[in-house]
Enzyme design. Sequence first.
Site, mmCIF file in Angstrom:
data_model
loop_
_atom_site.group_PDB
_atom_site.id
_atom_site.type_symbol
_atom_site.label_atom_id
_atom_site.label_comp_id
_atom_site.label_asym_id
_atom_site.label_seq_id
_atom_site.Cartn_x
_atom_site.Cartn_y
_atom_site.Cartn_z
ATOM 1 N N GLY A 40 -63.784 16.479 -2.807
ATOM 2 C CA GLY A 40 -62.827 15.360 -2.822
ATOM 3 C C GLY A 40 -63.233 14.288 -3.817
ATOM 4 O O GLY A 40 -62.416 13.469 -4.223
ATOM 5 N N GLY A 41 -64.522 14.295 -4.198
ATOM 6 C CA GLY A 41 -64.998 13.399 -5.258
ATOM 7 C C GLY A 41 -64.857 11.925 -4.933
ATOM 8 O O GLY A 41 -64.802 11.520 -3.759
ATOM 9 N N CYS A 43 -62.299 9.975 -5.475
ATOM 10 C CA CYS A 43 -60.975 9.638 -4.940
ATOM 11 C C CYS A 43 -60.931 9.711 -3.414
ATOM 12 O O CYS A 43 -60.587 8.739 -2.750
ATOM 13 C CB CYS A 43 -59.957 10.593 -5.568
ATOM 14 S SG CYS A 43 -58.331 10.478 -4.842
ATOM 15 N N ALA A 118 -75.247 20.728 -10.483
ATOM 16 C CA ALA A 118 -75.190 21.670 -11.604
ATOM 17 C C ALA A 118 -75.846 21.077 -12.849
ATOM 18 O O ALA A 118 -75.703 19.886 -13.124
ATOM 19 C CB ALA A 118 -73.738 21.990 -11.908
ATOM 20 N N ILE A 187 -60.157 -2.723 -8.792
ATOM 21 C CA ILE A 187 -61.031 -2.664 -7.611
ATOM 22 C C ILE A 187 -61.263 -4.066 -7.065
ATOM 23 O O ILE A 187 -61.132 -4.306 -5.860
ATOM 24 C CB ILE A 187 -62.374 -1.981 -7.962
ATOM 25 C CG1 ILE A 187 -62.127 -0.508 -8.302
ATOM 26 C CG2 ILE A 187 -63.377 -2.117 -6.808
ATOM 27 C CD1 ILE A 187 -63.354 0.265 -8.720
ATOM 28 N N ALA A 270 -67.322 -5.238 -9.964
ATOM 29 C CA ALA A 270 -66.223 -4.293 -10.246
ATOM 30 C C ALA A 270 -65.712 -4.573 -11.644
ATOM 31 O O ALA A 270 -64.632 -5.118 -11.837
ATOM 32 C CB ALA A 270 -65.120 -4.466 -9.206
ATOM 33 N N VAL A 271 -66.545 -4.226 -12.628
ATOM 34 C CA VAL A 271 -66.211 -4.535 -14.024
ATOM 35 C C VAL A 271 -65.872 -3.273 -14.819
ATOM 36 O O VAL A 271 -66.014 -3.234 -16.025
ATOM 37 C CB VAL A 271 -67.364 -5.318 -14.717
ATOM 38 C CG1 VAL A 271 -67.546 -6.681 -14.083
ATOM 39 C CG2 VAL A 271 -68.676 -4.530 -14.667
ATOM 40 N N ASP A 312 -61.720 11.608 -15.199
ATOM 41 C CA ASP A 312 -62.420 10.402 -15.669
ATOM 42 C C ASP A 312 -63.438 10.711 -16.765
ATOM 43 O O ASP A 312 -63.697 9.869 -17.624
ATOM 44 C CB ASP A 312 -63.144 9.715 -14.497
ATOM 45 C CG ASP A 312 -62.165 9.010 -13.549
ATOM 46 O OD1 ASP A 312 -60.939 9.172 -13.725
ATOM 47 O OD2 ASP A 312 -62.637 8.319 -12.630
ATOM 48 N N HIS A 444 -28.661 2.450 1.033
ATOM 49 C CA HIS A 444 -28.676 1.022 1.380
ATOM 50 C C HIS A 444 -29.145 0.861 2.824
ATOM 51 O O HIS A 444 -28.751 1.640 3.673
ATOM 52 C CB HIS A 444 -27.269 0.444 1.252
ATOM 53 C CG HIS A 444 -27.179 -0.989 1.664
ATOM 54 N ND1 HIS A 444 -27.694 -2.008 0.891
ATOM 55 C CD2 HIS A 444 -26.663 -1.569 2.777
ATOM 56 C CE1 HIS A 444 -27.477 -3.161 1.514
ATOM 57 N NE2 HIS A 444 -26.862 -2.923 2.666
#
Length: 465
Positions: A40-41, A43, A118, A187, A270-271, A312, A444
Amino acid sequence: MQVKQTTLLVIGGGPGGYVAAIRAGQLGVPTMLVEGDKLGGTCLNIGCIPSKALIHLADEFAQACRFTGDNPLGIRVQEPALDLVKAQKWKDGVVGKLTGGVGALLRKNGVQVVQGWATVLDGKTVEVKTKEGEPLRIQCEHLLLATGSVPVNLPHLPAGGNVVTSTEALALTQKPRHLVVVGAGYIGLELGIAWRKMGVDVAVVEAAATVLPTYDEELTKPVLASLRKLGITLHLNTTAEGLTERGDGLRARSSNADEFVLPADKVLVAVGRKPRTEGFGLESLQLDMAGRAVKIDEQCRTSMRNVWAIGDLAGEPMLAHRAMAQGEMVAEIVAGKKRRFAPMAIPAVCFTDPELVVAGMTPSEAQAKGLDVLVSQFPFAANGRALSMEGAEGFVRVVARKDTHQVVGWQAVGQGVSELSAAFTYAIEMGARLEDVGGIIHAHPTLGEAVQESALRALGHALHI
Ligand code: FAD
Ligand code: NAD
């Protein structure tokens, strides 16, 4: 040492890697996936999903708190309390369901998952330090690199102790009294707002002159107003200099050179994030790079034959859905299909309060490309659904070519607009014209009516404004 052979070897079980492996499995390609941490890494485990769960939790708690006082809805609640340990268990449960689901899907599609770290030996050989301790060598025809990204560190504010990354900020079981967020990007704002709604004193330090500097001013204006309303202190044009000697505050410097201290028992840095290119022998391949990212072409091929890179690791935009789309495509190419990655739009959503969505070109991006465009906005103040949800702030904006009326971009800011991203992207990818969107019957009362109305307004005949 045990040696195994496979056609496709995927390194990394995040949304890029696991989707590639599932699709390859569906297409009958013998596939192995190596994951050193959790399937799932970023994310699923420490990114998109837990952050959205935390945001939901914070929204619910803030709602309950709001009802302790006088409110137009006439709801009365007495003394809401937040059991963070229990709430974190709930959040972990959401993550667990999804990561368990990924494991099941990989099994169902015949993918062999190897748990371990790995190391790339060459473009066709990888060695894995398995969880059980037994080293394993895997030889493959195609090597797919999907190792994701890691947070950017500030040298004078290294993570550790009270200085945390998003990973720790998502998992706190005790509310800090003063949280200082460095970086008013995705973030910083998503998590800063969430913790503020849970009752934490939050200050944000941002180097740029505005929040979310990649979005335009019109879009970020309602977010800025909401930050103020929530009581988040903003320090723009300001950089973080380091912790105070006692470690209980952040030293910050504004652009006019003034240094000041913000009280902080937690500092969230969070830069930005950078591709994960170190620690697994990538350098041995001597791939061409594009800055910090692995350079890829429109099929996600790297400069080495049959070595692919996605997500990424391959740079911006660092979004889960882009990684997934690339992964699916690479699997199909390996299986013999003709594919290339040429989306007209990769939507981006910022889950702030209010939410932001962009898909396709903004007005300035269209102009920079030399397009003569029509730009039109429809405000949620004129949308029945938004008003009935107390969400009148914000708007939908459409960008279309003046000559053909083809829609080339959408932007929106407002409560719940993340769900409009599908409509935006369909319209762009299907080459819709303003007349197409304006002519479709939208249910609607829904926020979607603002999509239709913005197209009608661009044509000069909006109905409800
Ligand atoms: P990752 O998800 O990072 O997965 C890479 C995997 O590879 C990891 O599991 C890692 O353990 C493994 N790995 C790396 N090297 C090795 C090795 N040598 N051996 C074995 N395994 C290895 N994006 C959105 O689109 N929407 C959002 O709402 C959103 N929210 C986010 C919130 C936060 C707090 C963060 C941090 C990110 C968020 N993102 C969001 C970004 C999103 O998480 C990433 O774009 C996405 O996870 C990238 O997928 P990936 O497959 O490229 O890499
Ligand atoms: P970001 O690039 O969104 O924001 C970083 C912010 O930090 C910018 O505003 C920048 O100006 C500021 N900054 C940089 N250096 C600074 C300094 N020294 N002092 C003060 N401010 C500084 O990065 P992020 O918020 O860390 O997120 C990383 C990536 O994760 C995003 O780019 C995105 O790809 C992904 N993400 C996506 C979502 C989503 O899709 N909803 C949510 C979270 C993360």
